[in-house]
Design a protein around this motif. Structure first.
Motif, PDB file in Angstrom:
ATOM      1  N   ASP A  47     -42.619  13.503   0.091  1.00 24.12           N
ATOM      2  CA  ASP A  47     -42.893  14.677  -0.736  1.00 24.12           C
ATOM      3  C   ASP A  47     -42.018  14.768  -1.991  1.00 24.12           C
ATOM      4  O   ASP A  47     -42.516  15.068  -3.067  1.00 24.12           O
ATOM      5  CB  ASP A  47     -42.704  15.960   0.080  1.00 24.12           C
ATOM      6  CG  ASP A  47     -43.698  16.066   1.215  1.00 24.12           C
ATOM      7  OD1 ASP A  47     -44.717  15.349   1.177  1.00 24.12           O
ATOM      8  OD2 ASP A  47     -43.447  16.860   2.139  1.00 24.12           O
ATOM      9  N   ALA A  48     -40.711  14.535  -1.840  1.00 25.14           N
ATOM     10  CA  ALA A  48     -39.776  14.794  -2.942  1.00 25.14           C
ATOM     11  C   ALA A  48     -39.154  13.532  -3.514  1.00 25.14           C
ATOM     12  O   ALA A  48     -38.247  13.627  -4.350  1.00 25.14           O
ATOM     13  CB  ALA A  48     -38.678  15.734  -2.465  1.00 25.14           C
ATOM     14  N   ASN A  49     -39.604  12.342  -3.081  1.00 22.74           N
ATOM     15  CA  ASN A  49     -39.054  11.074  -3.558  1.00 22.74           C
ATOM     16  C   ASN A  49     -37.535  11.029  -3.349  1.00 22.74           C
ATOM     17  O   ASN A  49     -36.775  10.613  -4.222  1.00 22.74           O
ATOM     18  CB  ASN A  49     -39.414  10.836  -5.026  1.00 22.74           C
ATOM     19  CG  ASN A  49     -39.402   9.367  -5.381  1.00 22.74           C
ATOM     20  OD1 ASN A  49     -39.488   8.499  -4.517  1.00 22.74           O
ATOM     21  ND2 ASN A  49     -39.288   9.082  -6.660  1.00 22.74           N
ATOM     22  N   VAL A  62     -33.099   0.711  -8.713  1.00 26.88           N
ATOM     23  CA  VAL A  62     -33.878   1.902  -9.031  1.00 26.88           C
ATOM     24  C   VAL A  62     -33.023   2.834  -9.888  1.00 26.88           C
ATOM     25  O   VAL A  62     -31.820   2.650 -10.011  1.00 26.88           O
ATOM     26  CB  VAL A  62     -34.325   2.658  -7.747  1.00 26.88           C
ATOM     27  CG1 VAL A  62     -35.289   1.825  -6.939  1.00 26.88           C
ATOM     28  CG2 VAL A  62     -33.134   3.075  -6.916  1.00 26.88           C
ATOM     29  N   LYS A  63     -33.659   3.846 -10.480  1.00 26.24           N
ATOM     30  CA  LYS A  63     -32.952   4.858 -11.261  1.00 26.24           C
ATOM     31  C   LYS A  63     -32.814   6.119 -10.410  1.00 26.24           C
ATOM     32  O   LYS A  63     -33.808   6.651  -9.918  1.00 26.24           O
ATOM     33  CB  LYS A  63     -33.705   5.188 -12.553  1.00 26.24           C
ATOM     34  CG  LYS A  63     -33.640   4.077 -13.568  1.00 26.24           C
ATOM     35  CD  LYS A  63     -32.237   3.928 -14.076  1.00 26.24           C
ATOM     36  CE  LYS A  63     -32.156   2.845 -15.134  1.00 26.24           C
ATOM     37  NZ  LYS A  63     -30.780   2.579 -15.525  1.00 26.24           N
ATOM     38  N   VAL A  85     -30.462  11.237  -1.854  1.00 24.87           N
ATOM     39  CA  VAL A  85     -30.577  10.585  -3.161  1.00 24.87           C
ATOM     40  C   VAL A  85     -32.002  10.772  -3.667  1.00 24.87           C
ATOM     41  O   VAL A  85     -32.954  10.258  -3.086  1.00 24.87           O
ATOM     42  CB  VAL A  85     -30.239   9.082  -3.048  1.00 24.87           C
ATOM     43  CG1 VAL A  85     -30.371   8.401  -4.389  1.00 24.87           C
ATOM     44  CG2 VAL A  85     -28.845   8.898  -2.469  1.00 24.87           C
ATOM     45  N   THR A  86     -32.146  11.525  -4.768  1.00 24.54           N
ATOM     46  CA  THR A  86     -33.455  11.760  -5.378  1.00 24.54           C
ATOM     47  C   THR A  86     -33.676  10.733  -6.475  1.00 24.54           C
ATOM     48  O   THR A  86     -32.805  10.540  -7.328  1.00 24.54           O
ATOM     49  CB  THR A  86     -33.527  13.181  -5.975  1.00 24.54           C
ATOM     50  OG1 THR A  86     -33.228  14.119  -4.937  1.00 24.54           O
ATOM     51  CG2 THR A  86     -34.909  13.469  -6.527  1.00 24.54           C
ATOM     52  N   HIS A 118     -39.240   3.920  -6.154  1.00 27.71           N
ATOM     53  CA  HIS A 118     -39.270   4.079  -4.701  1.00 27.71           C
ATOM     54  C   HIS A 118     -38.462   2.969  -4.052  1.00 27.71           C
ATOM     55  O   HIS A 118     -38.243   1.911  -4.645  1.00 27.71           O
ATOM     56  CB  HIS A 118     -40.705   4.107  -4.162  1.00 27.71           C
ATOM     57  CG  HIS A 118     -41.414   2.788  -4.301  1.00 27.71           C
ATOM     58  ND1 HIS A 118     -41.956   2.361  -5.483  1.00 27.71           N
ATOM     59  CD2 HIS A 118     -41.649   1.818  -3.394  1.00 27.71           C
ATOM     60  CE1 HIS A 118     -42.494   1.167  -5.303  1.00 27.71           C
ATOM     61  NE2 HIS A 118     -42.328   0.814  -4.042  1.00 27.71           N
ATOM     62  N   ILE A 119     -38.009   3.236  -2.844  1.00 30.84           N
ATOM     63  CA  ILE A 119     -37.262   2.266  -2.047  1.00 30.84           C
ATOM     64  C   ILE A 119     -38.063   2.016  -0.784  1.00 30.84           C
ATOM     65  O   ILE A 119     -38.380   2.944  -0.039  1.00 30.84           O
ATOM     66  CB  ILE A 119     -35.853   2.804  -1.683  1.00 30.84           C
ATOM     67  CG1 ILE A 119     -35.013   2.989  -2.948  1.00 30.84           C
ATOM     68  CG2 ILE A 119     -35.171   1.862  -0.706  1.00 30.84           C
ATOM     69  CD1 ILE A 119     -33.672   3.625  -2.685  1.00 30.84           C
ATOM     70  N   GLU A 120     -38.398   0.776  -0.528  1.00 32.74           N
ATOM     71  CA  GLU A 120     -39.094   0.398   0.706  1.00 32.74           C
ATOM     72  C   GLU A 120     -38.037   0.054   1.745  1.00 32.74           C
ATOM     73  O   GLU A 120     -37.395  -0.996   1.652  1.00 32.74           O
ATOM     74  CB  GLU A 120     -40.024  -0.793   0.466  1.00 32.74           C
ATOM     75  CG  GLU A 120     -41.240  -0.467  -0.363  1.00 32.74           C
ATOM     76  CD  GLU A 120     -42.154   0.557   0.293  1.00 32.74           C
ATOM     77  OE1 GLU A 120     -42.241   0.585   1.542  1.00 32.74           O
ATOM     78  OE2 GLU A 120     -42.758   1.336  -0.453  1.00 32.74           O
ATOM     79  N   LEU A 121     -37.834   0.931   2.714  1.00 38.18           N
ATOM     80  CA  LEU A 121     -36.851   0.676   3.756  1.00 38.18           C
ATOM     81  C   LEU A 121     -37.363  -0.291   4.802  1.00 38.18           C
ATOM     82  O   LEU A 121     -36.604  -1.014   5.416  1.00 38.18           O
ATOM     83  CB  LEU A 121     -36.420   1.987   4.402  1.00 38.18           C
ATOM     84  CG  LEU A 121     -35.698   2.966   3.457  1.00 38.18           C
ATOM     85  CD1 LEU A 121     -35.412   4.264   4.188  1.00 38.18           C
ATOM     86  CD2 LEU A 121     -34.420   2.354   2.947  1.00 38.18           C
TER      87      LEU A 121
END
Length: 97
Positions: free
Chosen positions: A24-26, A51-52, A83-84, A90-93
């Motif tokens: 929802d909130a990235n 990422v930024k 961390v927003t 996006h981070i793929e875990l």
């Protein structure tokens, strides 16, 4: 002695709440070194995952009381970082998720 980026970020926190925040909130949630500052956490996430980062919020999670048989103790306190990420990042875990 300087800490590496991998010493600052300990592990991702995978819960229902953190999964919902990611969708929802990235926002991605990590367990971090208790002595790490917000700028250090931001730099570590940007360097490791390329990422930024938009914002970092931290919380000290108090350790719960633990019991083993008749002995009572406490779990350690730990630090959690929300961390927003910027739009489009996006981070793929997990692979394929």
């Amino acid at each position: 002695m300087a800490r590496s980026h991998y010493d600052i970020l300990r592990r991702p926190v995978i819960t229902e709440k953190s999964t919902q925040l990611r969708e929802d909130a990235n926002t991605v949630v990590f367990e971090v070194d208790p002595k790490a500052t917000k700028p250090e956490i931001k730099g570590a996430v940007e360097k490791i995952f390329s990422v930024k980062v938009k914002d970092v919020r931290t919380v000290i999670v108090r350790g719960k009381q633990a019991r083993v048989g008749r002995f009572v103790g406490r779990r350690k306190n730990w630090k959690k970082a929300y961390v927003t990420l910027h739009e489009g990042e996006h981070i793929e875990l997990f692979e394929g998720v």
